[in-house]
Design a protein around this motif. Structure first.
Motif, PDB file in Angstrom:
ATOM      1  N   TRP A  91       0.534  -1.183  -0.222  1.00 55.89           N
ATOM      2  CA  TRP A  91       0.084  -0.116  -0.149  1.00 55.89           C
ATOM      3  C   TRP A  91       0.743   1.232   0.151  1.00 55.89           C
ATOM      4  O   TRP A  91       0.391   2.147  -0.638  1.00 55.89           O
ATOM      5  CB  TRP A  91      -0.887   0.358   1.557  1.00 55.89           C
ATOM      6  CG  TRP A  91      -1.871   0.789   1.597  1.00 55.89           C
ATOM      7  CD1 TRP A  91      -1.355   2.599   1.781  1.00 55.89           C
ATOM      8  CD2 TRP A  91      -2.994   1.060   0.868  1.00 55.89           C
ATOM      9  NE1 TRP A  91      -2.580   3.202   1.297  1.00 55.89           N
ATOM     10  CE2 TRP A  91      -3.937   2.075   0.967  1.00 55.89           C
ATOM     11  CE3 TRP A  91      -4.217   1.106   0.299  1.00 55.89           C
ATOM     12  CZ2 TRP A  91      -4.931   2.616   0.701  1.00 55.89           C
ATOM     13  CZ3 TRP A  91      -5.488   0.597  -0.256  1.00 55.89           C
ATOM     14  CH2 TRP A  91      -5.450   2.212  -0.213  1.00 55.89           C
ATOM     15  N   PHE A  92       1.717   1.216   1.062  1.00 54.75           N
ATOM     16  CA  PHE A  92       3.094   2.541   0.966  1.00 54.75           C
ATOM     17  C   PHE A  92       3.440   2.864   0.235  1.00 54.75           C
ATOM     18  O   PHE A  92       4.053   4.004  -0.714  1.00 54.75           O
ATOM     19  CB  PHE A  92       3.692   1.650   2.214  1.00 54.75           C
ATOM     20  CG  PHE A  92       3.450   1.860   3.642  1.00 54.75           C
ATOM     21  CD1 PHE A  92       2.088   2.658   3.544  1.00 54.75           C
ATOM     22  CD2 PHE A  92       3.647   1.264   3.666  1.00 54.75           C
ATOM     23  CE1 PHE A  92       2.140   2.682   5.434  1.00 54.75           C
ATOM     24  CE2 PHE A  92       3.371   1.227   5.549  1.00 54.75           C
ATOM     25  CZ  PHE A  92       2.743   1.845   5.901  1.00 54.75           C
ATOM     26  N   THR A  97       3.576   6.119  -4.470  1.00 52.81           N
ATOM     27  CA  THR A  97       4.002   6.929  -6.233  1.00 52.81           C
ATOM     28  C   THR A  97       3.257   7.679  -6.818  1.00 52.81           C
ATOM     29  O   THR A  97       3.389   8.716  -7.646  1.00 52.81           O
ATOM     30  CB  THR A  97       4.514   5.123  -7.297  1.00 52.81           C
ATOM     31  OG1 THR A  97       5.332   4.281  -6.435  1.00 52.81           O
ATOM     32  CG2 THR A  97       5.062   5.624  -8.248  1.00 52.81           C
ATOM     33  N   LEU A  98       1.924   7.206  -6.159  1.00 55.77           N
ATOM     34  CA  LEU A  98       0.887   7.369  -6.543  1.00 55.77           C
ATOM     35  C   LEU A  98       1.092   9.425  -6.910  1.00 55.77           C
ATOM     36  O   LEU A  98       1.084  10.363  -7.763  1.00 55.77           O
ATOM     37  CB  LEU A  98      -1.139   7.882  -6.604  1.00 55.77           C
ATOM     38  CG  LEU A  98      -2.045   8.159  -6.963  1.00 55.77           C
ATOM     39  CD1 LEU A  98      -1.222   8.109  -8.327  1.00 55.77           C
ATOM     40  CD2 LEU A  98      -2.609   7.627  -5.826  1.00 55.77           C
ATOM     41  N   ALA A  99       1.694   9.791  -5.499  1.00 54.20           N
ATOM     42  CA  ALA A  99       1.610  11.095  -5.116  1.00 54.20           C
ATOM     43  C   ALA A  99       3.127  11.462  -5.785  1.00 54.20           C
ATOM     44  O   ALA A  99       2.731  12.862  -6.129  1.00 54.20           O
ATOM     45  CB  ALA A  99       2.021  11.781  -3.404  1.00 54.20           C
ATOM     46  N   LEU A 100       3.829  11.075  -5.910  1.00 52.83           N
ATOM     47  CA  LEU A 100       4.809  11.135  -6.547  1.00 52.83           C
ATOM     48  C   LEU A 100       4.062  11.719  -8.553  1.00 52.83           C
ATOM     49  O   LEU A 100       5.012  13.010  -9.071  1.00 52.83           O
ATOM     50  CB  LEU A 100       6.024  10.630  -7.219  1.00 52.83           C
ATOM     51  CG  LEU A 100       6.898  10.181  -6.338  1.00 52.83           C
ATOM     52  CD1 LEU A 100       8.051   9.079  -6.065  1.00 52.83           C
ATOM     53  CD2 LEU A 100       8.258  11.488  -5.630  1.00 52.83           C
ATOM     54  N   PRO A 307       3.329   3.563  12.615  1.00 51.02           N
ATOM     55  CA  PRO A 307       4.988   3.997  13.041  1.00 51.02           C
ATOM     56  C   PRO A 307       5.278   2.719  11.833  1.00 51.02           C
ATOM     57  O   PRO A 307       6.410   3.856  11.397  1.00 51.02           O
ATOM     58  CB  PRO A 307       4.708   2.773  14.479  1.00 51.02           C
ATOM     59  CG  PRO A 307       3.891   2.242  14.994  1.00 51.02           C
ATOM     60  CD  PRO A 307       2.790   2.190  14.061  1.00 51.02           C
ATOM     61  N   THR A 308       5.025   2.371  11.209  1.00 47.11           N
ATOM     62  CA  THR A 308       5.634   1.841   9.972  1.00 47.11           C
ATOM     63  C   THR A 308       5.724   2.778   8.536  1.00 47.11           C
ATOM     64  O   THR A 308       7.087   3.763   7.790  1.00 47.11           O
ATOM     65  CB  THR A 308       5.624   0.587   9.643  1.00 47.11           C
ATOM     66  OG1 THR A 308       5.716  -0.095  10.489  1.00 47.11           O
ATOM     67  CG2 THR A 308       6.317  -0.062   8.010  1.00 47.11           C
ATOM     68  N   GLY A 309       4.560   3.780   8.467  1.00 45.64           N
ATOM     69  CA  GLY A 309       4.111   4.434   7.309  1.00 45.64           C
ATOM     70  C   GLY A 309       5.262   5.866   7.503  1.00 45.64           C
ATOM     71  O   GLY A 309       4.787   6.862   7.021  1.00 45.64           O
ATOM     72  N   VAL A 405      -5.392   6.682   6.607  1.00 42.34           N
ATOM     73  CA  VAL A 405      -5.872   5.710   5.561  1.00 42.34           C
ATOM     74  C   VAL A 405      -5.277   4.516   5.203  1.00 42.34           C
ATOM     75  O   VAL A 405      -6.050   2.535   5.507  1.00 42.34           O
ATOM     76  CB  VAL A 405      -6.231   6.058   4.422  1.00 42.34           C
ATOM     77  CG1 VAL A 405      -6.384   5.051   3.272  1.00 42.34           C
ATOM     78  CG2 VAL A 405      -7.359   7.825   4.072  1.00 42.34           C
ATOM     79  N   ALA A 406      -4.168   4.178   5.432  1.00 39.48           N
ATOM     80  CA  ALA A 406      -3.163   2.713   4.724  1.00 39.48           C
ATOM     81  C   ALA A 406      -3.837   1.695   6.381  1.00 39.48           C
ATOM     82  O   ALA A 406      -3.707   0.268   6.043  1.00 39.48           O
ATOM     83  CB  ALA A 406      -2.047   3.061   5.677  1.00 39.48           C
TER      84      ALA A 406
END
Length: 492
Positions: A91-92, A97-100, A307-309, A405-406
């Motif tokens: 998901w991340f 990548t979509l944000a970029l 936290p990983t996000g 959201v993730a």
């Protein structure tokens, strides 16, 4: 006899006493006023925001450790925990990548830097070194190695979230392996420690308005409002691109879970405003973890994904970096080809990971991207020094919403989300968060308990559910008919 209706002034005073959102909003406005009128005084208020952030950072590592360990132990399935981690990383990667891509598309359409005709020789490249402290972003190998702890205590002392996550996974796995018969007292002790930490969070959050006031005053005092005029086109573009990305997040959340992002925004409005004021997602991480858990997301999913996000899912930073790279190129008169822009995406996909906690990380990532292209002078990165702090608000809110959201999406994907409870919490039918109770009797005027006594911040509906009183207070207990069990108190 009906209770007397309080006057408007007393209602306003009550809201300011009981609503964290109102307190932070007022502090935000006061900070802007002080920073504008007395910039010299405002710059001396830096310790207010810094002190609050330091207090919050103190409890993040032990909180993450406790939540993850308890989550693994209660779930009873280490393989499920591994699946959550893998799905979160997928998901991340898709989201960042979509944000970029959105950032690059927006910069190509609007061209915020065109017409500036900046001579790179006139820019002070040493200012970027001062901003970054001469540091550098870790390589992929260094990032992976650094995520492995060298000391149990050291991971907490350095406040390294990834190292703490690794330790929590090991401890949780060990508890599952040994079983409750061999170590019957360990898990209850960790659960009790978790409750203590959440109580500390409640104490520290009382200082949030002071922190927001200091941080906003420093921002306006140092940079003023003139920077908005100078970089207006770039600022508007970044915030518009972030709004588009958040809208896509809302669509994704609705499709995957059926939940409304706008209702979730209302649910975490205090945390969003605090993140805006302090320009830090870490300052709200403990409260957001608590709210996600009480909104139906399972403990192990919240403890691992959120936290990983913070290291892998910097959506707001990805937007800013892609737009910033093209802005710099356009400002110095460099027209990047399609292949060079693809290179920008590939480089930023790597450099945007692990940026959290590194001073001046955005400038390090921009410098690395400029160097990899070979067409943009490295000193041109200094163009963004004046506007970088203004972009913090966009970055922190987008990062925070992207990670929340993730959590919901991955939890739903793994079957670790109580969707019905989440809907009721976001709709306000079940109150899942305990706020500070008013200490004075005015804050509970006209609110009667079933027994006839006055109960602060609680009102009882005909169906027997518990809802917030008109004063804005939030009850400590949830409704038994909605949850299907006896009311249980929750610590804030």
């Amino acid at each position: 006899m009906p209770p007397p209706v309080p006057s408007p002034s007393r209602r306003v005073a009550r809201i300011l006493r009981t609503s964290l959102f109102a307190q932070v909003a007022c502090a935000l406005v006061l900070g802007v006023v002080v920073g504008k009128l007395w910039p010299g005084v405002a710059t001396d208020l830096q310790p207010l925001g810094d002190g609050f952030t330091r207090l919050i950072k103190t409890i993040i590592s032990p909180l993450v450790f406790c939540v993850v360990v308890v989550g693994i132990a209660k779930a009873g399935d280490l393989k499920a925990f591994g699946r959550i981690g893998l799905k979160a990383l997928i998901w991340f990667e898709v989201a960042s990548t979509l944000a970029l891509l959105i950032g690059l598309l927006a910069a190509n359409v609007v061209r915020p830097g065109s017409g500036m005709n900046v001579d790179p020789a006139t820019l002070d490249a040493s200012a970027v070194d001062a901003k970054t402290g001469g540091g550098s972003l870790p390589t992929t190998t260094e990032f992976i190695v650094h995520s492995l702890p060298t000391s149990f205590v050291g991971a907490f002392a350095e406040n390294s979230l990834l190292q703490v996550l690794v330790l929590a996974c090991l401890v949780g796995a060990a508890l599952l392996h040994l079983g409750h018969t061999k170590v019957p007292k360990v898990l209850p002790a960790i659960e009790q420690a978790q409750e203590i930490i959440f109580a500390i969070v409640g104490f520290v959050m009382r200082l949030a308005p002071i922190a927001v006031f200091g941080a906003m005053a420093v921002l306006i005092g140092n940079y003023g409002l003139g920077v908005i005029e100078t970089y207006g086109k770039l600022i508007i573009l970044c915030y518009a691109a972030a709004a588009l990305f958040v809208t896509l997040l809302a669509v994704a959340l609705r499709l995957v879970t059926g939940l409304s992002l706008w209702k979730f925004l209302r649910y975490i409005r205090e945390e969003l405003l605090l993140a805006l004021g302090t320009a830090s997602t870490e300052s709200v991480m403990p409260r957001v973890m608590q709210k996600l858990r009480k909104a139906g997301a399972r403990e192990d999913a919240v403890g691992l994904v959120l936290p990983t996000g913070y290291s892998f899912n910097l959506d707001g930073a990805s937007l800013y970096l892609s737009i910033g790279t093209l802005f710099i190129a356009q400002a110095v008169g460099v027209d990047l080809s399609l292949s060079q822009q693809i290179t920008v995406i590939l480089v930023l996909m790597l450099t945007s990971k692990g940026m959290a906690g590194i001073p001046g990380s955005a400038f390090l990532a921009l410098s690395a991207t400029a160097s990899s292209l070979g067409a943009i002078p490295a000193g041109a990165v200094a163009l963004l020094l004046g506007v970088d702090r203004i972009m913090d608000s966009m970055r922190v809110v987008t990062n925070l919403l992207g990670n929340c959201v993730a959590v919901f999406a991955v939890s739903r994907w793994e079957g670790a989300l109580d969707v019905e409870l989440a809907r009721k919490v976001l709709d306000g039918e079940v109150v899942a968060e305990a706020e500070e109770e008013p200490a004075d009797p005015e804050a509970s005027e006209g609110v009667a308990s079933p027994a006839g006594s006055v109960s602060p911040a609680l009102s009882v509906s005909r169906a027997g559910s518990v809802s917030p009183a008109a004063s804005g207070g939030v009850p400590v207990v949830a409704a038994a008919p909605l949850l299907g069990k006896e009311p249980a108190s929750e610590n804030s």
